[in-house]
Write a protein that holds these residues in place. Structure first.
Motif, PDB file in Angstrom:
ATOM      1  N   VAL A  84       0.846  -1.180   0.000  1.00 41.36           N
ATOM      2  CA  VAL A  84       0.000   0.000   0.000  1.00 41.36           C
ATOM      3  C   VAL A  84       0.886   1.236   0.000  1.00 41.36           C
ATOM      4  O   VAL A  84       2.090   1.156   0.239  1.00 41.36           O
ATOM      5  N   CYS A  85       0.291   2.372  -0.292  1.00 44.26           N
ATOM      6  CA  CYS A  85       0.950   3.664  -0.096  1.00 44.26           C
ATOM      7  C   CYS A  85       0.233   4.350   1.059  1.00 44.26           C
ATOM      8  O   CYS A  85      -0.840   4.915   0.897  1.00 44.26           O
ATOM      9  N   HIS A  86       0.837   4.288   2.217  1.00 44.98           N
ATOM     10  CA  HIS A  86       0.218   4.684   3.469  1.00 44.98           C
ATOM     11  C   HIS A  86       0.479   6.159   3.732  1.00 44.98           C
ATOM     12  O   HIS A  86       1.626   6.592   3.831  1.00 44.98           O
ATOM     13  N   CYS A  87      -0.575   6.946   3.815  1.00 45.21           N
ATOM     14  CA  CYS A  87      -0.483   8.366   4.156  1.00 45.21           C
ATOM     15  C   CYS A  87      -1.199   8.610   5.472  1.00 45.21           C
ATOM     16  O   CYS A  87      -1.999   7.788   5.922  1.00 45.21           O
ATOM     17  N   TYR A 141      12.143   0.932   5.889  1.00 40.80           N
ATOM     18  CA  TYR A 141      11.968  -0.517   5.723  1.00 40.80           C
ATOM     19  C   TYR A 141      10.649  -0.721   4.991  1.00 40.80           C
ATOM     20  O   TYR A 141       9.853   0.208   4.846  1.00 40.80           O
ATOM     21  N   PHE A 142      10.399  -1.944   4.507  1.00 39.84           N
ATOM     22  CA  PHE A 142       9.196  -2.208   3.718  1.00 39.84           C
ATOM     23  C   PHE A 142       8.291  -3.272   4.334  1.00 39.84           C
ATOM     24  O   PHE A 142       7.133  -3.371   3.940  1.00 39.84           O
ATOM     25  N   TYR A 143       8.831  -4.045   5.254  1.00 36.54           N
ATOM     26  CA  TYR A 143       8.109  -5.240   5.716  1.00 36.54           C
ATOM     27  C   TYR A 143       8.156  -5.273   7.243  1.00 36.54           C
ATOM     28  O   TYR A 143       9.215  -5.108   7.845  1.00 36.54           O
ATOM     29  N   ARG A 144       7.006  -5.495   7.862  1.00 38.41           N
ATOM     30  CA  ARG A 144       6.865  -5.380   9.313  1.00 38.41           C
ATOM     31  C   ARG A 144       7.867  -6.228  10.086  1.00 38.41           C
ATOM     32  O   ARG A 144       8.353  -5.813  11.148  1.00 38.41           O
ATOM     33  N   HIS A 145       8.204  -7.406   9.572  1.00 42.90           N
ATOM     34  CA  HIS A 145       9.095  -8.297  10.313  1.00 42.90           C
ATOM     35  C   HIS A 145      10.557  -7.851  10.262  1.00 42.90           C
ATOM     36  O   HIS A 145      11.395  -8.443  10.939  1.00 42.90           O
ATOM     37  N   GLU A 146      10.830  -6.802   9.502  1.00 48.62           N
ATOM     38  CA  GLU A 146      12.169  -6.212   9.557  1.00 48.62           C
ATOM     39  C   GLU A 146      12.405  -5.494  10.885  1.00 48.62           C
ATOM     40  O   GLU A 146      13.548  -5.205  11.229  1.00 48.62           O
ATOM     41  N   MET A 147      11.344  -5.227  11.617  1.00 52.79           N
ATOM     42  CA  MET A 147      11.474  -4.590  12.920  1.00 52.79           C
ATOM     43  C   MET A 147      11.482  -5.605  14.064  1.00 52.79           C
ATOM     44  O   MET A 147      11.535  -5.222  15.237  1.00 52.79           O
ATOM     45  N   ASP A 148      11.408  -6.898  13.764  1.00 53.50           N
ATOM     46  CA  ASP A 148      11.500  -7.920  14.806  1.00 53.50           C
ATOM     47  C   ASP A 148      12.919  -7.987  15.360  1.00 53.50           C
ATOM     48  O   ASP A 148      13.884  -7.612  14.684  1.00 53.50           O
ATOM     49  N   GLU A 149      13.052  -8.488  16.578  1.00 58.58           N
ATOM     50  CA  GLU A 149      14.380  -8.652  17.167  1.00 58.58           C
ATOM     51  C   GLU A 149      15.251  -9.558  16.304  1.00 58.58           C
ATOM     52  O   GLU A 149      16.469  -9.370  16.222  1.00 58.58           O
ATOM     53  N   CYS A 151       5.903   1.628   8.560  1.00 58.13           N
ATOM     54  CA  CYS A 151       6.482   2.050   7.286  1.00 58.13           C
ATOM     55  C   CYS A 151       5.357   2.409   6.311  1.00 58.13           C
ATOM     56  O   CYS A 151       4.173   2.317   6.635  1.00 58.13           O
ATOM     57  N   SER A 152       5.742   2.795   5.110  1.00 60.57           N
ATOM     58  CA  SER A 152       4.771   3.302   4.140  1.00 60.57           C
ATOM     59  C   SER A 152       4.035   2.230   3.365  1.00 60.57           C
ATOM     60  O   SER A 152       3.004   2.513   2.760  1.00 60.57           O
ATOM     61  N   HIS A 153       4.533   0.988   3.337  1.00 56.08           N
ATOM     62  CA  HIS A 153       4.028   0.046   2.352  1.00 56.08           C
ATOM     63  C   HIS A 153       3.513  -1.282   2.899  1.00 56.08           C
ATOM     64  O   HIS A 153       3.124  -2.137   2.108  1.00 56.08           O
ATOM     65  N   ASP A 154       3.498  -1.472   4.201  1.00 54.88           N
ATOM     66  CA  ASP A 154       3.045  -2.748   4.755  1.00 54.88           C
ATOM     67  C   ASP A 154       1.541  -2.689   5.027  1.00 54.88           C
ATOM     68  O   ASP A 154       1.087  -1.907   5.870  1.00 54.88           O
ATOM     69  N   PRO A 155       0.711  -3.498   4.348  1.00 57.93           N
ATOM     70  CA  PRO A 155      -0.738  -3.414   4.528  1.00 57.93           C
ATOM     71  C   PRO A 155      -1.207  -3.839   5.914  1.00 57.93           C
ATOM     72  O   PRO A 155      -2.232  -3.348   6.395  1.00 57.93           O
ATOM     73  N   VAL A 156      -0.491  -4.751   6.559  1.00 55.14           N
ATOM     74  CA  VAL A 156      -0.892  -5.184   7.901  1.00 55.14           C
ATOM     75  C   VAL A 156      -0.695  -4.042   8.902  1.00 55.14           C
ATOM     76  O   VAL A 156      -1.541  -3.803   9.767  1.00 55.14           O
ATOM     77  N   GLU A 157       0.397  -3.331   8.785  1.00 55.44           N
ATOM     78  CA  GLU A 157       0.610  -2.169   9.659  1.00 55.44           C
ATOM     79  C   GLU A 157      -0.463  -1.111   9.423  1.00 55.44           C
ATOM     80  O   GLU A 157      -0.956  -0.493  10.376  1.00 55.44           O
ATOM     81  N   LEU A 158      -0.812  -0.889   8.161  1.00 57.13           N
ATOM     82  CA  LEU A 158      -1.860   0.091   7.849  1.00 57.13           C
ATOM     83  C   LEU A 158      -3.181  -0.280   8.510  1.00 57.13           C
ATOM     84  O   LEU A 158      -3.827   0.548   9.161  1.00 57.13           O
ATOM     85  N   GLU A 159      -3.585  -1.521   8.381  1.00 58.84           N
ATOM     86  CA  GLU A 159      -4.864  -1.948   8.951  1.00 58.84           C
ATOM     87  C   GLU A 159      -4.872  -1.815  10.466  1.00 58.84           C
ATOM     88  O   GLU A 159      -5.876  -1.405  11.063  1.00 58.84           O
ATOM     89  N   ALA A 160      -3.755  -2.130  11.106  1.00 61.99           N
ATOM     90  CA  ALA A 160      -3.674  -2.007  12.561  1.00 61.99           C
ATOM     91  C   ALA A 160      -3.808  -0.554  12.994  1.00 61.99           C
ATOM     92  O   ALA A 160      -4.505  -0.247  13.977  1.00 61.99           O
TER      93      ALA A 160
END
Length: 267
Positions: free
Chosen positions: A6-9, A184-192, A236-245
């Motif tokens: 997604v393009c999250h604004c 970053y582009f993907y939510r799991h890039e922020m995992d430990e 981040c700007s492009h992860d749809p799961v983060e946007l929905e949350a």
């Protein structure tokens, strides 16, 4: 096999400063003329799906506002999928790091000529350029006192994806919210123990200007994301799961209110 981005604004409703839009995603003119406004390479490679209903312009109208109510646009960077809607809000001041504006003006090299599209912002007349200075934010450089904006909104330089790339931090009653843009582009890039899909990893590598800086800033963001004492939520700007949350949470944010807007999607 493909994924969806997604393009999250964000739309921020402030007290006395009007509406603030963080990034614009694709604009109405991009929908009308995608191959004239953007690189055919990226339109085709990313399989960009465009619809007027998904533009920030229409999302703002659906919330009951006028485009003229958007008085400020704060950009993470000037890539075509973040700045395409600038001209939909002609009354807005546009805030960006000076380094990003300089890179976008020169457009040197194969990727630069395709990522930066002057057609998307050549009618913008009210720019505000910034250099990192002053007080740090959780150990990061920061730009505070943005012209005409409340002190709860600041820029956090995060170079690497582009040399003038920035995160946008907002101080809400529930804690800090950091839009990390394309750091970053993907939510799991922020995992430990971080991970990323091969396709997104390849795309980030293609688009990076400085690999060492990009990876270093990812590491610093990861440390911040996994430190509960800081009370900072990063997306981040492009992860749809983060946007929905964030859309589920946004209805309760007052008095400085941030609405996460769904935008045109990649597939």
């Amino acid at each position: 096999m493909t994924g969806q981005l997604v393009c999250h604004c964000q739309l921020v409703e402030t007290d006395g400063h009007g509406l603030v839009l963080v990034d614009t995603g694709f604009g109405s003119r991009d929908v009308d003329d995608p191959y004239g406004r953007m690189s055919p390479l990226f339109v085709t490679m990313n399989r960009i799906r465009l619809d007027h209903r998904d533009t920030a312009l229409e999302q703002v109208r659906n919330l009951g506002f006028s485009p003229r109510d958007v008085r400020h646009i704060v950009l993470t960077h000037l890539d075509f999928d973040h700045a395409g809607g600038l001209e939909d809000f002609p009354e807005a001041k546009v805030h960006v790091l000076r380094a990003e504006a300089e890179e976008a003006e020169v457009r040197q090299g194969f990727i630069h000529r395709r990522r930066y599209r002057p057609e998307q912002w050549d009618e913008v007349r009210d720019w505000r350029f910034y250099d990192p200075s002053g007080e740090t934010w959780f150990g990061f450089n920061s730009v505070r006192d943005l012209d005409g904006l409340p002190p709860e909104i600041l820029m956090v330089p995060l170079p690497g994806h582009t040399m003038g790339h920035a995160g946008i931090a907002i101080d809400l009653p529930e804690g800090w919210l950091l839009n990390a843009g394309d750091a970053y582009f993907y939510r799991h890039e922020m995992d430990e123990e971080p991970s990323c899909t091969p396709g997104l990893l390849a795309y980030q590598t293609l688009m990076e200007e400085n690999r060492a800086m990009r990876l270093r800033n990812q590491e610093r963001l990861r440390d911040l994301a996994n430190d509960p004492s800081t009370n900072v939520r990063i997306f981040c700007s492009h992860d749809p799961v983060e946007l929905e949350a964030l859309q589920r949470l946004s209805t309760g944010w007052r008095p400085l209110y941030a609405e996460s807007l769904p935008r045109s999607r990649y597939s």
